[in-house]
Design an enzyme around this catalytic site. Structure first.
Site, PDB file in Angstrom:
ATOM      1  N   GLU A 177       0.695  -1.153   0.050  1.00  0.00           N
ATOM      2  CA  GLU A 177      -0.147   0.113   0.071  1.00  0.00           C
ATOM      3  C   GLU A 177       0.987   1.102  -0.124  1.00  0.00           C
ATOM      4  O   GLU A 177       1.936   1.366   0.623  1.00  0.00           O
ATOM      5  CB  GLU A 177      -1.100   0.210   1.217  1.00  0.00           C
ATOM      6  CG  GLU A 177      -1.859  -1.154   1.090  1.00  0.00           C
ATOM      7  CD  GLU A 177      -3.076  -1.121   2.027  1.00  0.00           C
ATOM      8  OE1 GLU A 177      -4.223  -1.638   1.691  1.00  0.00           O
ATOM      9  OE2 GLU A 177      -2.904  -0.681   3.023  1.00  0.00           O
ATOM     10  N   CYS A 230      -0.710  -2.817  15.301  1.00  0.00           N
ATOM     11  CA  CYS A 230      -0.486  -2.280  13.834  1.00  0.00           C
ATOM     12  C   CYS A 230      -1.013  -3.459  12.917  1.00  0.00           C
ATOM     13  O   CYS A 230      -0.822  -4.504  13.251  1.00  0.00           O
ATOM     14  CB  CYS A 230       1.022  -2.074  13.929  1.00  0.00           C
ATOM     15  SG  CYS A 230       1.347  -1.857  12.119  1.00  0.00           S
TER      16      CYS A 230
HETATM   17  N1  SAH Z   1       7.888   0.351  10.889  1.00  0.00           N
HETATM   18  C1  SAH Z   1       7.820   1.663  11.099  1.00  0.00           C
HETATM   19  C2  SAH Z   1       7.293   2.496  10.036  1.00  0.00           C
HETATM   20  C3  SAH Z   1       5.782   2.242   9.811  1.00  0.00           C
HETATM   21  S1  SAH Z   1       4.539   2.217  11.126  1.00  0.00           S
HETATM   22  C4  SAH Z   1       7.722   2.092  12.442  1.00  0.00           C
HETATM   23  O1  SAH Z   1       7.155   1.182  13.357  1.00  0.00           O
HETATM   24  O2  SAH Z   1       7.926   3.058  12.974  1.00  0.00           O
HETATM   25  C5  SAH Z   1       4.379   4.111  11.047  1.00  0.00           C
HETATM   26  C6  SAH Z   1       3.734   4.749  12.655  1.00  0.00           C
HETATM   27  O3  SAH Z   1       2.382   4.370  12.790  1.00  0.00           O
HETATM   28  C7  SAH Z   1       4.566   4.342  13.579  1.00  0.00           C
HETATM   29  O4  SAH Z   1       4.970   5.284  14.597  1.00  0.00           O
HETATM   30  C8  SAH Z   1       3.532   3.198  14.179  1.00  0.00           C
HETATM   31  O5  SAH Z   1       4.057   2.949  15.730  1.00  0.00           O
HETATM   32  C9  SAH Z   1       2.465   3.907  14.053  1.00  0.00           C
HETATM   33  N2  SAH Z   1       1.266   2.932  14.502  1.00  0.00           N
HETATM   34  C10 SAH Z   1       1.074   1.700  14.050  1.00  0.00           C
HETATM   35  N3  SAH Z   1      -0.111   1.271  14.318  1.00  0.00           N
HETATM   36  C11 SAH Z   1      -1.037   2.251  14.532  1.00  0.00           C
HETATM   37  C12 SAH Z   1      -2.112   2.240  14.812  1.00  0.00           C
HETATM   38  N4  SAH Z   1      -2.978   1.243  15.084  1.00  0.00           N
HETATM   39  N5  SAH Z   1      -2.699   3.856  15.163  1.00  0.00           N
HETATM   40  C13 SAH Z   1      -1.648   4.630  15.292  1.00  0.00           C
HETATM   41  N6  SAH Z   1      -0.392   4.641  14.739  1.00  0.00           N
HETATM   42  C14 SAH Z   1      -0.012   3.635  14.592  1.00  0.00           C
HETATM   43 FE1  SF4 Z   2       6.040  -3.001  11.786  1.00  0.00          FE
HETATM   44 FE2  SF4 Z   2       5.618  -2.073  14.230  1.00  0.00          FE
HETATM   45 FE3  SF4 Z   2       6.064  -0.404  12.240  1.00  0.00          FE
HETATM   46 FE4  SF4 Z   2       3.620  -1.770  12.353  1.00  0.00          FE
HETATM   47  S1  SF4 Z   2       4.154  -0.340  13.805  1.00  0.00           S
HETATM   48  S2  SF4 Z   2       4.898  -1.578  10.564  1.00  0.00           S
HETATM   49  S3  SF4 Z   2       4.536  -3.966  13.098  1.00  0.00           S
HETATM   50  S4  SF4 Z   2       7.326  -1.906  13.166  1.00  0.00           S
END
Ligand code: SAH
Ligand code: SF4
Length: 354
Positions: A103, A130
């Site tokens: 995506e 996530c």
């Molecule tokens: N893997 C990387 C980048 C992708 S996630 C990381 O984890 O930083 C991008 C951001 O979205 C991260 O800060 C993550 O913690 C946040 N995130 C993940 N699931 C989420 C959710 N359900 N609601 C809000 N933020 C979320």
């Molecule tokens: Fe991966 Fe965690 Fe980032 Fe989601 S929030 S993309 S599981 S590292």
């Protein structure tokens, strides 16, 4: 004598080569570097959608034949598109050559357009809240597949007379788990005569892969760094972010301190606000103490809903109090504008089944 190509070897994807590498390839075939510069222009300025003489009329026929025989220009087709009702967000499900889906999100905030791109199909880190983590890891993306996402957004914006100015590696996957491909893609996207996303226009978000942060510091990486913190103690963090067991909080903070000092740069810390779990003033004080002395900004993200996690987003009033506490520690913070929740394009909502 030239070795016959292995039947399994895929041809070099042009979107995975830096400008220097492209020039070296073209001149190794005894064509002028001028053609390499033209080709680069077609690839990135024009965002050409095909490797043929219609899309690239100024490439000599003989060179085009060789490019078609030995390289590829893969444009991942859009399997699905969703537009948020507020008109600010569009989400694209792109199909990769092997059928995997990823995506890419186009987001409009006040005064800027940002492409949120993926670095992996799925993710191995398993953060509980996530959607990408909930689907598990499928595979790393190649640099060309990362660049192709930014180009996809560029094409859409170009058709409307707009430019892509910001890229965030905050889509599916953990970018520092796919370090080499991500950094190669960033180099290609930053190139001043291409997508020209230089001067801190690219931000990478990591769950806290300590060796990757150290490498970015030691290599003086020009990419902005965001670290997903979510908790200020190891005991709380490991429940939300399983990767914390491998890279404990004290090591993560040491790496952040090293990076910020070595590069004299600010780090963004992301904090997903979960009602009653990590959104109280006590939590904010703990963040303030933890980040003392680090040049930092905290981005507060109200939790977005995902299928396998039943936490609720923190209330706006709690977020405001959280911000006030951080301010007392001289920590600037923002509350992330929520975008694309109705089409599951918000932070942490990206999941694509292949
Ligand atoms: N893997 C990387 C980048 C992708 S996630 C990381 O984890 O930083 C991008 C951001 O979205 C991260 O800060 C993550 O913690 C946040 N995130 C993940 N699931 C989420 C959710 N359900 N609601 C809000 N933020 C979320
Ligand atoms: Fe991966 Fe965690 Fe980032 Fe989601 S929030 S993309 S599981 S590292």
């Amino acid at each position: 004598m030239q070795q016959p190509a292995s039947p399994h070897a895929s041809p070099t994807d042009l979107h995975g080569l830096t400008r220097d590498e492209l020039r070296a390839l073209i001149t190794s075939w005894d064509f002028s570097p001028v053609h390499a510069a033209r080709l680069w222009n077609y690839l990135y300025y024009e965002a050409a959608g095909a490797l043929d003489s219609d899309a690239m009329p100024d490439i000599p026929a003989r060179l085009m034949e060789r490019l078609q025989a030995e390289t590829a220009l893969t444009i991942p087709p859009v399997a699905h598109e969703a537009r948020s009702t507020d008109g600010f967000t569009r989400k694209y499900l792109l199909s990769l050559a092997d059928g995997k889906k990823i995506e890419t999100v186009l987001m409009r905030f006040t005064g800027r357009v940002t492409a949120c791109i993926s670095s992996q199909a799925g993710c191995a880190m398993g953060c509980v809240f996530c959607a990408t983590g909930q689907m598990g890891f499928s595979r790393h993306l190649a640099a060309s597949e990362i660049v192709a996402q930014a180009l996809h957004v560029r094409r859409i914006l170009k058709a409307q007379g707009e430019r892509l100015r910001n890229v965030v590696l905050m889509g599916m996957g953990e970018p520092l788990h796919n370090y080499d491909a991500v950094m190669r893609a960033c180099e290609i996207m930053r190139d001043g005569s291409g997508l020209a996303l230089g001067a801190r226009r690219i931000t990478l978000s990591t769950v806290g892969v300590v060796p990757g942060i150290m490498r970015m510091a030691n290599e003086a990486s020009p990419i902005h760094l965001a670290v997903s913190l979510h908790a200020a103690t190891q005991a709380e963090r490991r429940k939300l972010v399983p990767a914390a067991k491998r890279w404990p909080l004290d090591q993560l903070i040491d790496a952040c301190r090293y990076y910020a000092e070595k590069l004299n740069r600010r780090i963004f810390f992301e904090w997903t606000l979960i009602d009653g779990k990590n959104d109280t003033e006590d939590h904010a004080h703990a963040v303030g103490r933890l980040l003392t002395g680090i040049h930092a900004q905290v981005n507060l993200i109200p939790l977005n809903p995902t299928a396998a996690y039943d936490g609720a987003p923190g209330h706006t009033s709690a977020a405001k109090k959280f911000q006030a506490v951080l301010a007392a520690y001289n920590l600037p913070s923002t509350i992330r504008q929520r975008r694309g929740i109705d089409i599951a394009a918000g932070c942490g909502q990206l999941a694509a089944m292949s």
